[in-house]
Enzyme design. Structure first.
Site, PDB file in Angstrom:
ATOM      1  N   HIS A   1      42.717  34.288  29.760  1.00 46.66           N
ATOM      2  CA  HIS A   1      42.673  34.329  31.213  1.00 46.66           C
ATOM      3  C   HIS A   1      41.497  35.172  31.727  1.00 46.66           C
ATOM      4  CE1 HIS A   1      44.632  35.204  35.294  1.00 46.66           C
ATOM      5  NE2 HIS A   1      44.619  33.885  35.210  1.00 46.66           N
TER       6      HIS A   1
ATOM      7  N   LYS B   1      37.716  36.407  32.875  1.00 47.18           N
ATOM      8  CA  LYS B   1      36.552  35.863  33.582  1.00 47.18           C
ATOM      9  C   LYS B   1      35.427  36.872  33.412  1.00 47.18           C
ATOM     10  CE  LYS B   1      40.256  34.037  35.825  1.00 47.18           C
ATOM     11  NZ  LYS B   1      41.649  34.510  35.741  1.00 47.18           N
TER      12      LYS B   1
ATOM     13  N   ASP C   1      21.990  39.368  28.803  1.00 49.57           N
ATOM     14  CA  ASP C   1      20.989  40.214  28.129  1.00 49.57           C
ATOM     15  C   ASP C   1      21.498  41.615  27.825  1.00 49.57           C
ATOM     16  OD1 ASP C   1      19.145  38.174  28.117  1.00 49.57           O
ATOM     17  OD2 ASP C   1      18.025  38.889  29.857  1.00 49.57           O
TER      18      ASP C   1
ATOM     19  N   HIS D   1      44.019  35.228  45.495  1.00 51.51           N
ATOM     20  CA  HIS D   1      43.862  35.151  44.046  1.00 51.51           C
ATOM     21  C   HIS D   1      43.306  36.450  43.466  1.00 51.51           C
ATOM     22  CE1 HIS D   1      42.340  33.347  40.149  1.00 51.51           C
ATOM     23  NE2 HIS D   1      43.544  32.817  40.237  1.00 51.51           N
TER      24      HIS D   1
ATOM     25  N   LYS E   1      43.021  40.373  42.113  1.00 50.82           N
ATOM     26  CA  LYS E   1      43.853  41.256  41.297  1.00 50.82           C
ATOM     27  C   LYS E   1      43.209  42.646  41.319  1.00 50.82           C
ATOM     28  CE  LYS E   1      43.488  37.000  39.019  1.00 50.82           C
ATOM     29  NZ  LYS E   1      44.505  36.272  39.685  1.00 50.82           N
TER      30      LYS E   1
ATOM     31  N   ASP F   1      45.400  56.647  45.191  1.00 49.90           N
ATOM     32  CA  ASP F   1      44.922  57.954  45.672  1.00 49.90           C
ATOM     33  C   ASP F   1      43.453  57.929  46.072  1.00 49.90           C
ATOM     34  OD1 ASP F   1      47.419  59.041  45.399  1.00 49.90           O
ATOM     35  OD2 ASP F   1      47.018  60.031  43.482  1.00 49.90           O
TER      36      ASP F   1
END
Length: 434
Positions: A171, A173, A178, A352, A354, A359
């Site tokens: 899952h 991404k 380089d 979508h 996450k 704090d």
């Protein structure tokens, strides 16, 4: 074989690049204007406390000298990624749960094939289930053009569909170029991101997707490069090596760490670090997540924080592309609301992202949702940043999402109809798989 894109595709790609760059610049200016006075870096108690807790949870030291930049929604993310790929001179490593052939996938293929033609080594790792509907001709053209491909856990027989392996997915991404710049977050290579969440007011626009990604330069890029190589070598037939180069020089003020997990492993460093950060919170815990199917331990941690006076707020989807996680998550609202947790459902866009900021100094962006899939079944990767300045930017974005959300009260939750209650009860029975 996929034919080389013609001039129209080049024009559309340039338009996407310029529009995304303009959006990113405008969003950065807006974030800067939203920062309250006095919210510069504070190397005081909160940072030291959370740094100590984080290092114990991850069992690794924080990496100093990085610059982590927020990228909001798909257009800005693709513009920054394509710009980095265009500047590649040696190597491009890309990993994505979903790789679609159309939209940004078409532009990605054009750029990767062009880089192969220049002698740049390109490695693409994609998930066999997430990219199941992508036509094989797309990947065949990439392979013939010199791109090395690795399909994670391919579904090549009906027998695998009924085995535990079907639940083990990649899952992540991740893009590393380089060994000098990396990208990480929630944005897949998919046409659903063609419009940013700011386009929600357009009546003729498709439902926009709201997501968050980051661009990273500095020594942490070496760790992300090693993460990609290790994952590739565990699942590909032809192993690749780490580049023989020194770590990137210091590029900015951010101390950060990579929190990753393998699919199917019970030990999840990110989950452990998140729980300990919530337990250590003194002021606020602000969470944005696309899929909220929490463990009992997470619900207890959030409720306990709220009861001791911490400002706990959850921005969750008001609508979703997945029915079951949405309703399974809503089944937990009652206990959280009773404890004093604020629950807000994002309107006007399909959420979508996450992200979490605690704090004002502990902040994370990545691919991991707060659900059983991310905690147990998926390979995930997040970056955790310990910095008050970056935390302030994250809080500014959170406030924007709160302003676009509808709050759920305890009275409303108790008054929900029988159909919603039945949906929650049904989805809750399968939450370990969600």
């Amino acid at each position: 074989m996929m034919r080389p894109p013609h001039h129209r595709a080049d024009t559309e790609a340039d338009t996407l690049l310029h529009r995304g760059a303009a959006n990113a610049l405008e969003r950065a200016r807006r974030l800067a204007s939203l920062l309250r006075p006095g919210h510069g870096p504070r190397e005081g108690g909160p940072v030291r406390r959370h740094a100590h807790v984080l290092m114990r949870a991850l069992r690794q030291r924080l990496v100093a000298g990085n610059r982590v930049e927020l990228l909001i929604d798909g257009p800005a993310t693709y513009a920054a990624m394509f710009e980095a790929i265009a500047a590649a001179r040696e190597r491009v490593d890309i990993e994505s749960y979903i790789v679609e052939a159309d939209g940004p996938g078409e532009e990605l293929a054009r750029r990767l094939l062009a880089k192969c033609g220049e002698g740049v080594r390109v490695n693409l790792l994609f998930d066999g289930f997430g990219s199941l509907t992508t036509r094989s001709a797309y990947f065949d053209a990439l392979r013939e053009g010199g791109v090395r491909l690795c399909e994670y856990n391919p579904l090549r027989s009906w027998r695998r569909l009924f085995s535990r392996a079907v639940h083990l997915r990649d899952h992540r991404k991740l893009l590393v170029v380089d060994g000098r710049v990396a990208f990480l977050g929630g944005v897949n290579i998919s046409g659903v991101y063609s419009s940013g969440s700011g386009s929600a007011s357009r009546e003729d626009a498709a439902t926009p997707w709201r997501d968050t990604h980051v661009r990273i330069v500095g020594p942490l890029v070496s760790e992300l490069q090693a993460l990609f190589v290790g994952h590739w070598n565990r699942h590909a037939c032809d192993p690749i090596g780490l580049p023989d180069r020194p770590p990137p020089p210091h590029q900015g003020p951010h101390r950060a760490a990579v929190a990753s997990c393998e699919a199917g492993r019970r030990r999840n460093p990110f989950y452990r670090a998140l729980l300990r950060a919530i337990d250590a919170a003194h002021e606020r815990v602000w969470i944005t997540t696309a899929y909220f199917v929490p463990t009992r331990r997470l619900v207890r941690a959030l409720a306990a924080a709220a009861r001791r006076g911490v400002d706990v707020q959850l921005v969750l989807p008001g609508r979703s592309d997945a029915w079951a996680p949405l309703h399974a998550g809503r089944s937990h609202y009652g206990r959280l609301l009773q404890a004093g947790v604020r629950v807000l459902e994002r309107q006007g866009a399909l959420l979508h992202a996450k992200t979490t900021v605690i704090d004002g100094v502990w902040a994370t962006v990545g691919s991991a949702n707060l659900d059983w899939r991310s905690f147990v079944h998926n390979a995930e990767a997040n970056v955790v940043v310990l910095d008050a300045g970056f935390g302030a930017q994250m809080e500014a974005v959170f406030r924007e999402d709160v302003a676009a959300s509808r709050e759920v009260t305890l009275a409303q939750w108790h008054a929900r109809g029988w159909l919603q209650r039945a949906s929650e009860a049904l989805a809750r029975r399968f939450e370990f798989l969600l």
